[in-house]
Structure formats: structure tokens, C-alpha cells
Design a protein around this motif. Sequence first.
Motif, short mmCIF file in Angstrom:
data_model
loop_
_atom_site.label_atom_id
_atom_site.label_comp_id
_atom_site.label_asym_id
_atom_site.label_seq_id
_atom_site.Cartn_x
_atom_site.Cartn_y
_atom_site.Cartn_z
N SER A 112 19.88 -1.11 26.23
CA SER A 112 20.26 -2.29 27.00
C SER A 112 19.10 -2.88 27.81
N ASP A 113 18.05 -2.07 28.11
CA ASP A 113 16.92 -2.64 28.85
C ASP A 113 15.98 -3.41 27.91
N GLY A 114 16.29 -3.40 26.61
CA GLY A 114 15.51 -4.18 25.66
C GLY A 114 14.14 -3.60 25.36
N SER A 115 13.95 -2.28 25.55
CA SER A 115 12.61 -1.72 25.39
C SER A 115 12.08 -1.80 23.96
N LYS A 116 12.96 -2.02 22.99
CA LYS A 116 12.44 -2.12 21.62
C LYS A 116 12.50 -3.55 21.09
N VAL A 117 12.86 -4.48 21.97
CA VAL A 117 13.14 -5.83 21.49
C VAL A 117 11.91 -6.73 21.61
N LEU A 134 12.34 -11.88 30.03
CA LEU A 134 12.23 -10.63 30.78
C LEU A 134 13.45 -10.39 31.67
N LYS A 135 14.10 -11.48 32.06
CA LYS A 135 15.34 -11.28 32.84
C LYS A 135 16.42 -10.71 31.91
N ALA A 136 16.47 -11.23 30.68
CA ALA A 136 17.51 -10.77 29.75
C ALA A 136 17.22 -9.34 29.27
N TYR A 137 15.96 -9.07 28.96
CA TYR A 137 15.57 -7.75 28.44
C TYR A 137 14.33 -7.29 29.21
N GLU A 141 9.24 -6.97 24.59
CA GLU A 141 7.89 -7.45 24.34
C GLU A 141 7.97 -8.96 24.11
N PRO A 142 7.58 -9.77 25.11
CA PRO A 142 7.67 -11.23 24.91
C PRO A 142 6.57 -11.69 23.95
N VAL A 143 6.95 -12.56 23.01
CA VAL A 143 5.99 -13.05 22.01
C VAL A 143 5.83 -14.56 22.18
N TRP A 158 12.18 -12.56 10.60
CA TRP A 158 12.21 -11.15 11.05
C TRP A 158 10.90 -10.72 11.70
N LEU A 159 10.13 -11.68 12.22
CA LEU A 159 8.89 -11.31 12.92
C LEU A 159 9.22 -10.82 14.32
N VAL A 160 10.32 -11.31 14.86
CA VAL A 160 10.80 -10.89 16.19
C VAL A 160 12.31 -10.70 16.09
N ASP A 161 12.89 -10.13 17.16
CA ASP A 161 14.34 -9.88 17.14
C ASP A 161 15.14 -11.04 17.70
N LYS A 162 14.57 -11.69 18.74
CA LYS A 162 15.33 -12.72 19.43
C LYS A 162 14.41 -13.86 19.83
N ALA A 163 15.03 -14.98 20.22
CA ALA A 163 14.25 -16.10 20.76
C ALA A 163 14.95 -16.59 22.01
N VAL A 164 14.19 -17.14 22.93
CA VAL A 164 14.78 -17.69 24.14
C VAL A 164 14.53 -19.21 24.13
#
Length: 403
Positions: A112-117, A134-137, A141-143, A158-164
Motif C-alpha cells: 500500500s505504500d507503493g514501494s514497488k510502483v 508521492l502523496k498517493a504512493y 518511483e516517480p517517472v 507497461w513501462l510504468v505501472d500508473k500515471a498521474v
Amino acid sequence: MGLSMMALKGVFISGCAKAPQLGFANGLSGNYGLIKNLRYDLDKCCKWECCSFGVLAQKAITPVEDEKPTVREVEASAANDGVHENDPKGFHKDLNLLPKPLTAVDLSSAPSDGSKVRVAYQGAPGAYCEDAALKAYPKCEPVPCEEFEAAFKAVELWLVDKAVLSIENSVGGSIHRNYDLLLRHRLHIVGEVQMRIDHCLLGLPGARKEEIKRVMSHPQALAQCETTLTDLGVVKVGALDTAGAAQLVVTEGARDTGAIASARAADIYGLNVLAERIQDDEENITRFLILARDPIIPGLDRPYKTSIVFSLEQGPGVLFKALAVFALRGINLSKIESRPQQQRPLRVVDDSNEGTAKYFDYLFYIDFEASMAEPRAQSALGNLQEFARFLRVLGCYPMDTAL
Ligand SMILES: O=C(O)C(=O)C[C@]1(C(=O)O)C=C[C@@H](O)C=C1
């Protein structure tokens, strides 16, 4: 007696056998994004079994009477079945030994802390979108990406898991381009972040506020500081993002050029803060969305929001009718936005992954305060589907109540 995953699976599969009738009911198997050809008959169907994970889990602990135990189950049971020593007939079992039903938390692949995201955001390091990621996770690792479009593509490839993605601001209103991106891509909204944005005027070390003649920043940031900038009598120059503007001030090295960005960006790029909290409204709040390839399983454990987009046939009162499907079920709408679609068609991607171009007069985007696990939300969307020309669920996600 098989209180096993078989039982859980059995309920899940039998519940979802009717899913094609519901359209969004297959959300549990990974995609409720597009409601298509919905033949809606909630009274007759098993909406709870199909759509509510809570009830699914509840059903899972129902004993399956006619299921014979497997050899392994018998062996395990003999070795360690919780029979009390002083109760050889085994009437009193230790219920803690029974398999536990899965919860939505068990099913999420990341901590839940997003350490692998890995989270893609628009801008250079120090941009507000990075703060939102960083607030969400907090341990993600912000890209950085040059544009929002690139952040979307990074998730799709699939280069990253999520986008903001920034979607609206309390001063500037809706960020229309980003609404359009939501429809053009087939990512799912899995979260929201609301953040107070405190803008600073940054300048080169040694430069004074009075010397600044040109100010660079993201157009949204320039708009949020309109009055301050007018009072300063400076020339406004648009940049890709606030942190990128700070970086430009350094590379250009001009004492008369400033940037609007965060205090964190000043730190990162070694600039001085010439003025703080320069936004026109003290309470300057931006709302961001978190996007992912797969939707999350909607729950009932906390307040949820659902975002949809739809279009309607022409005619008097159709929008009134569309809004009534929510009002009649006591569902609060937190946002409504319309986007014109008269000149250029948008590519609307459907479930089969093939694009089809369609023309719409207007698209209506609505955020409502209910979870797709709630029958009233399912029923409202079923009702809307009866007369909407097009309807897509963009995501159902926990509300950010932390501001
Ligand atoms: O330029 C940035 O730093 C961003 O994160 C972009 C952005 C936006 O898109 O609105 C984010 C928050 C602020 O409202 C200003 C700019």
C-alpha cells in the motif's frame, strides 16, 4: 465439508455466469470500463453475487454440502484439523484454521505504500504532479514525462505501472485537454489526490523581486497567479511544467527572468524564493487522478467515487433525465463537465481493443459519490444505459478525504 477456495471459486463463477447481461458486472474479472449492449434486468439477476466483492466473500464461507474432501484435505484434516484433545469426537473445531476469504487488499499486487510502483507524471522533478504521485504512493518511483500523453503511453506500454493526471483546479477549473485524454486512452481511474498548491516566485541567486520582468511557468500556474503577475507588470511565458520553468531559469541564467513553481523545485534547482504563496486564492487546490491499465475492485469499505462519460440523443429534457437517474437514488454528483464533439471525432476504443470513430454532439463527464459495488450505483447506470447513446465507466476509486 469443503470450506475451501473451491467454494469461493464456485460462487464467483456461478455468480458471474450472468455477467454478460450486466456489462459492468465483469468488473471483478478485470474490466468494467465499457458498458456495452447492456440488457439490464437487475431484479431478475444476481447483481450482488456478480458485483459486490463483500457479498462474494460472505458467500464463500457457506459450506458446500455435496463436495467430497480430497485426499490431501483428509490427510491435512487428520494431521491438524483443530480437534480438541479433550473432545475426540471433534465437535469443537478451531475456526481459526479455516481458510480465510480473500479481500481486495490481498488481491492488490503492490504494497500500500507503493514501494514497488513506478508512476509516470508530466513535468521535470519538482513538478506538482510528482508531489501528487508521492502523496498517493509515498515510496513510489516517480517517472518524469514531457507531456501527459507520454505518461499515458508509458502505462499502456507497461513501462510504468500508473500515471498521474491533473484534472481540475479550484481557481482555473477543469483541465479540458486532460478530460479528452481520458476518453482517447483506455486506462482506468484507480485513485484521486487533492492537493493544496502553494506557488512561489523563484529567481536566480542574488536576483531581487523588483528586477523580474519575465515569468515562466505552466499555463495553469500562470492563470492561478494572474493578479499577482499583473501587479508585478511582468511578461508571462508558458512552459511545459512549473519545475521545467525553474530549470529554464537556471539554464538561461537571466537575472530578470523568474519562474512560478514550488519551494521544493527551488531546492532542487538551486533557485531563491523571491515570494511565497503568490496564488490569487489562498486555498488553491488541484485534483489529480491516478490511472492504471486495470480497474480496482470497487469496495464498500470506505467512501468511493465513480467517474463516467456518456453522450445522449438530442431532445428536450434528456440531460435532466440523465441527472435524475442519480437524484432518484440519492446519489450525490460531485462534478459535471461537458465537452463539445462537433468538429472532430474522438477515437473511442471498445472492449475488443479496436478503435471506432464516432461523432458526438456533447460528451458529459460525471463524478458521483457511490461505489460500483452498491446496487444503487449499478441500478443508476443501468437506467442511464437505457437511453444514453454511449456510456463508459472511467473508474471507481476511493475518495481522497485527506485534505
Ligand atoms: O506544472 C506542474 O508542476 C504540474 O504538475 C502541472 C499542474 C497542472 O497540470 O495543473 C499541476 C498543478 C498545478 O495546478 C499547476 C500545474
